[in-house]
Design a protein around this motif. Structure first.
Motif, mmCIF file in Angstrom:
data_model
loop_
_atom_site.group_PDB
_atom_site.id
_atom_site.type_symbol
_atom_site.label_atom_id
_atom_site.label_comp_id
_atom_site.label_asym_id
_atom_site.label_seq_id
_atom_site.Cartn_x
_atom_site.Cartn_y
_atom_site.Cartn_z
ATOM 1 N N GLN A 258 -1.631 5.567 -9.872
ATOM 2 C CA GLN A 258 -1.402 4.168 -10.210
ATOM 3 C C GLN A 258 0.036 3.913 -10.645
ATOM 4 N N SER A 259 0.630 4.879 -11.353
ATOM 5 C CA SER A 259 2.020 4.726 -11.775
ATOM 6 C C SER A 259 2.968 4.710 -10.577
ATOM 7 N N LYS B 84 2.573 1.459 -8.642
ATOM 8 C CA LYS B 84 3.223 0.339 -9.333
ATOM 9 C C LYS B 84 4.717 0.321 -9.060
ATOM 10 N N LYS B 85 5.302 1.494 -8.896
ATOM 11 C CA LYS B 85 6.735 1.594 -8.602
ATOM 12 C C LYS B 85 7.024 1.459 -7.106
ATOM 13 N N SER C 101 -4.449 -0.378 -5.619
ATOM 14 C CA SER C 101 -3.044 -0.298 -6.045
ATOM 15 C C SER C 101 -2.196 0.407 -4.989
#
Length: 355
Positions: free
Chosen positions: A36-37, A40-41, A75
């Protein structure tokens, strides 16, 4: 190994016991957060690799299956979307993510499904974009989302791009089958541009002009009227494809019917619809000329001088140039029926036009 066993034995004799108090979900939770990180980027490549690892270790087919949260898949897919599938380079990872998402019992959101299907197709061989994505990938995505418990609505423009890409790539049967499903089973009304693209692609498949007639049948089933579509460029392209196909099938009446339909369309001023169809391309001009010539020769054979003269007038009105043999046949037919004034007038027109 001997020393290791000796150490274990020594610990046991001294009463020392080791217990594993580590979190059994640590790796799973860590991978979920990492995916997810990265998503997101918009680091879609790294997110794709981590998602693959997550599915491999904890997916439905793994030795330790877990319930992967829906947000993990969405995501990553939205990261692909933000990069527009990176020129279809992310098409295959997107397909795998969508298939795994459905396998986990989730439904792919409407915007994700339609975007990924459309962006996975390009304009090169097999519908690829520089060798990435393609028709097969798009169809696999479509098949994946359709088998979910709550299939997302596939939008009209998504179907249209699929059908058009398949037709231009040469998969005419599959394209027409999907067009039929789109029109008949889903009761949709595609744009004239779609029918134009399919009809022109069918014309290029010179060995089977019947496919053009099939596409025109679906056109009528969608609610379009042949007598009005010539007011648009797409409509004229459809009718031109019909004329070319009729000439290949040696169906004179059908070819003339398409031109008559074009002549009835409004909104073509200062020109007429049939003139625009006849002059649309070298192929349509050739087909129109051949159809008129054959129709005139048939009228001459039947000794129908009025029909022959009318067809010749139409030929001239549509900007088509009759050959000397056509002029001669019509003049001779009028003379045989003792229509000397008409024969003389035709001779004068022949001289005037040729000079």
């Amino acid at each position: 190994m001997v020393r290791h066993n000796w150490i274990l034995q020594a610990f046991q004799e001294s009463g020392i016991v080791f217990e594993d108090n580590s979190d059994p979900d640590f790796e799973f939770n860590s991978l979920v957060k990492e995916v997810q990180s990265l998503a997101k980027k918009v680091h879609w490549k790294s997110a794709s690799r981590k998602l693959k690892k997550l599915v491999s270790h904890f997916g439905q087919a793994s030795s330790d299956p877990r319930e992967i949260p829906e947000e993990v898949f969405t995501s990553v897919l939205r990261a692909y979307m933000q990069d527009r599938l990176h020129g279809a380079r992310a098409a295959e990872p997107a397909r795998r993510a969508m298939e795994e998402m459905v396998a986990n019992g989730y439904s792919v959101p409407v915007d994700i499904a339609n975007f990924c299907i459309k962006e996975s197709m390009g304009y090169e061989q097999d519908g690829t974009h520089e060798g990435f994505g393609g028709i097969d990938t798009a169809l696999a995505m479509l098949a994946a989302v359709e088998v979910s418990e709550n299939p997302p609505a596939i939008l009209d423009d998504t179907y249209e791009k699929l059908i058009t890409t398949m037709a231009k790539e040469g998969s005419l049967d599959d394209s027409l089958q999907l067009l039929r499903e789109f029109v008949v089973e889903k009761s949709s009304t595609p744009s004239l541009k779609l029918f134009s693209d399919v009809a022109l692609a069918c014309v290029d498949g010179v060995n089977d002009p019947e496919k053009v007639m099939t596409s025109l049948a679906y056109l009528k089933a969608a609610g379009y009227d042949l007598d009005t579509i010539a007011s648009t460029t797409d409509g004229r392209e459809i009718l031109a494809a019909g004329v070319i196909a009729a000439e290949k099938m040696d169906n004179i009446g059908l070819g003339l019917r398409f031109l008559t339909a074009a002549s009835k369309a409004e909104g073509c001023a200062p020109d007429k619809g049939d003139d625009l169809v006849a002059s649309l391309s070298p192929a349509s001009q050739r087909a129109c000329t051949i159809i008129h010539r054959r129709a005139i020769n048939k009228a001459v054979e039947d000794n129908s001088w009025k029909l022959a003269v009318k067809l010749l007038d139409l030929m001239l009105e549509r900007g088509l140039k009759p050959s000397p043999s056509v002029w001669r046949n019509v003049v001779t037919c009028c003379a045989k029926n003792e229509k000397s004034r008409k024969a003389t007038a035709l001779l004068l027109d022949w001289v005037r036009i040729d000079w």
